[in-house]
Design a protein around this motif. Sequence first.
Motif, mmCIF file in Angstrom:
data_model
loop_
_atom_site.group_PDB
_atom_site.id
_atom_site.type_symbol
_atom_site.label_atom_id
_atom_site.label_comp_id
_atom_site.label_asym_id
_atom_site.label_seq_id
_atom_site.Cartn_x
_atom_site.Cartn_y
_atom_site.Cartn_z
ATOM 1 N N ALA A 48 0.843 -1.200 0.000
ATOM 2 C CA ALA A 48 0.000 0.000 0.000
ATOM 3 C C ALA A 48 0.879 1.250 0.000
ATOM 4 C CB ALA A 48 -0.915 -0.005 1.217
ATOM 5 N N GLU A 49 0.349 2.324 -0.590
ATOM 6 C CA GLU A 49 1.061 3.593 -0.573
ATOM 7 C C GLU A 49 1.054 4.181 0.837
ATOM 8 O OE1 GLU A 49 1.027 6.074 -4.595
ATOM 9 O OE2 GLU A 49 -0.998 5.767 -3.823
ATOM 10 N N ILE A 50 2.144 4.829 1.197
ATOM 11 C CA ILE A 50 2.271 5.461 2.500
ATOM 12 C C ILE A 50 2.377 6.973 2.304
ATOM 13 C CG2 ILE A 50 3.686 5.674 4.577
ATOM 14 C CD1 ILE A 50 2.387 2.931 4.295
ATOM 15 N N PHE A 51 1.595 7.710 3.080
ATOM 16 C CA PHE A 51 1.695 9.168 3.086
ATOM 17 C C PHE A 51 2.171 9.620 4.457
ATOM 18 C CE2 PHE A 51 -1.031 8.326 -0.443
ATOM 19 C CZ PHE A 51 -0.863 9.383 -1.337
ATOM 20 N N PRO A 52 3.170 10.513 4.526
ATOM 21 C CA PRO A 52 3.811 11.167 3.386
ATOM 22 C C PRO A 52 4.601 10.162 2.543
ATOM 23 C CG PRO A 52 5.051 11.595 5.390
ATOM 24 C CD PRO A 52 3.787 10.907 5.813
ATOM 25 N N LYS A 53 4.685 10.445 1.252
ATOM 26 C CA LYS A 53 5.391 9.535 0.352
ATOM 27 C C LYS A 53 6.904 9.727 0.431
ATOM 28 C CE LYS A 53 1.973 8.619 -3.264
ATOM 29 N NZ LYS A 53 1.747 8.601 -4.709
ATOM 30 N N GLN A 54 7.322 10.849 1.021
ATOM 31 C CA GLN A 54 8.744 11.157 1.071
ATOM 32 C C GLN A 54 9.207 11.337 2.517
ATOM 33 O OE1 GLN A 54 6.428 13.232 -0.436
ATOM 34 N NE2 GLN A 54 6.659 12.674 -2.591
ATOM 35 N N ASN A 55 10.458 10.920 2.787
ATOM 36 C CA ASN A 55 11.082 11.216 4.078
ATOM 37 C C ASN A 55 11.525 12.674 4.129
ATOM 38 O OD1 ASN A 55 10.868 8.584 5.056
ATOM 39 N ND2 ASN A 55 12.854 7.986 4.207
ATOM 40 N N MET A 102 12.553 21.467 -0.441
ATOM 41 C CA MET A 102 11.642 22.601 -0.522
ATOM 42 C C MET A 102 12.296 23.815 -1.184
ATOM 43 S SD MET A 102 8.964 21.245 0.827
ATOM 44 C CE MET A 102 8.414 19.986 2.001
ATOM 45 N N GLN A 103 13.613 23.942 -1.039
ATOM 46 C CA GLN A 103 14.306 25.100 -1.616
ATOM 47 C C GLN A 103 14.262 25.083 -3.143
ATOM 48 O OE1 GLN A 103 18.252 25.136 0.097
ATOM 49 N NE2 GLN A 103 17.535 26.150 1.972
ATOM 50 N N LYS A 104 14.069 23.889 -3.701
ATOM 51 C CA LYS A 104 13.961 23.779 -5.158
ATOM 52 C C LYS A 104 12.511 23.723 -5.617
ATOM 53 C CE LYS A 104 18.443 21.569 -5.962
ATOM 54 N NZ LYS A 104 19.148 20.392 -6.547
ATOM 55 N N GLY A 105 11.608 24.091 -4.705
ATOM 56 C CA GLY A 105 10.200 24.147 -5.081
ATOM 57 C C GLY A 105 9.455 22.842 -4.917
ATOM 58 N N GLY A 106 10.062 21.865 -4.236
ATOM 59 C CA GLY A 106 9.377 20.596 -4.018
ATOM 60 C C GLY A 106 8.145 20.774 -3.143
ATOM 61 N N THR A 107 7.184 19.896 -3.333
ATOM 62 C CA THR A 107 5.949 20.009 -2.541
ATOM 63 C C THR A 107 5.577 18.710 -1.838
ATOM 64 O OG1 THR A 107 4.544 19.392 -4.427
ATOM 65 C CG2 THR A 107 4.964 21.749 -4.092
ATOM 66 N N GLY A 108 6.066 17.597 -2.288
ATOM 67 C CA GLY A 108 5.572 16.338 -1.758
ATOM 68 C C GLY A 108 4.266 15.959 -2.425
ATOM 69 N N SER A 109 3.671 14.844 -1.993
ATOM 70 C CA SER A 109 2.444 14.315 -2.589
ATOM 71 C C SER A 109 1.257 14.541 -1.659
ATOM 72 C CB SER A 109 2.606 12.820 -2.868
ATOM 73 O OG SER A 109 3.723 12.582 -3.702
ATOM 74 N N PHE A 110 0.095 14.762 -2.250
ATOM 75 C CA PHE A 110 -1.081 15.070 -1.436
ATOM 76 C C PHE A 110 -2.023 13.874 -1.329
ATOM 77 C CE2 PHE A 110 -2.705 16.058 -5.700
ATOM 78 C CZ PHE A 110 -3.995 15.567 -5.653
ATOM 79 N N LEU A 111 -2.874 13.946 -0.312
ATOM 80 C CA LEU A 111 -3.918 12.951 -0.107
ATOM 81 C C LEU A 111 -5.251 13.674 0.008
ATOM 82 C CD1 LEU A 111 -4.259 9.791 0.592
ATOM 83 C CD2 LEU A 111 -4.608 10.602 2.930
ATOM 84 N N ASN A 112 -6.272 13.160 -0.690
ATOM 85 C CA ASN A 112 -7.613 13.737 -0.566
ATOM 86 C C ASN A 112 -8.165 13.463 0.834
ATOM 87 O OD1 ASN A 112 -8.242 14.913 -3.201
ATOM 88 N ND2 ASN A 112 -8.071 12.824 -3.968
#
Length: 215
Positions: free
Chosen positions: A138-145, A149-159
Motif C-alpha cells: 500500500a502507498e504510505i503518506f507522506p510519500k517522502q522522508n 523545498m528550496q527547489k520548489g518541491g511540494t511532496g504528494s497530497f492525499l484527498n
Amino acid sequence: MIERFKNIFTGLERAHGVTIAEDTNGNGTKIKGKSFVKRQPVTNELWQKHLDGKENLGIIPINDDNQCRWGCIDIDSYAGFDHKKLINKITNMKLPLIVCRSKSGGAHVFLFAEKFLPAVLFRSKLKEMAAKLGYANAEIFPKQNKVDMQKGGTGSFLNLPYHNVKMTMRYAVKDDGAAMSINEFFEAHDKVKLTEDQLSKLSIQEEKVVDNLLK
C-alpha cells in the motif's frame, strides 16, 4: 468545525492538491478523474468548500521542515472492501489508527500525532504497520522522508475525508462498520493521537489468532 478539522489535517500550507472527478460508477465512487498540485496557499475558504462538498481538498502532509502531524496507509480498492474486518485487525493488534472510507471505496488508515514530528518517523512506523496488517504494498503518506523545498518541491497530497460533510461517503468507520459523524471522528482522534515519545516507542505486534476450537 473548520478550525478543528484544519488543526488535525494541517500540512504544507503553500500548496494543495486538487482532484476533479470526470465520472463515477453510480454510487459515488470514482472511476476516473484528474489530480494535480496547485501551488497556492491553503485558505480557510478551501477548507470550507471541502466540508461543503463544493471542491475536493488534498493536503500534503509533509511541511517545509520535513515534518508532519499525520500519516496514512492508502489501501486502494474499487469493490466490496471490508472496512470492519480491517478495523477488527487493528483493534486486535492494539494499533492507534483510524480507518476512513476513501474516495475509491477503499481505506485511508490514519496515524495522528499531537504536534509536528519527523516524516521519516511516521513513514517507518506506517510501513511496519501496513506490512503487519497485510498491506505491505500500500502507498504510505507522506510519500517522502524529505522534500527539497528550496527547489520548489511540494511532496504528494492525499484527498481528505469528510468531503460534503452532511452527506459524506468519506467518513471514519466505527468498530461495527457504521459511519462516524465528524464530531465522533474528532473524539476518536483525541483518543489515538500520539506524543513523539509514544510514536517512537510504538511496538507493532503480530495479530493474535484466537483459537475457537472447543477443548
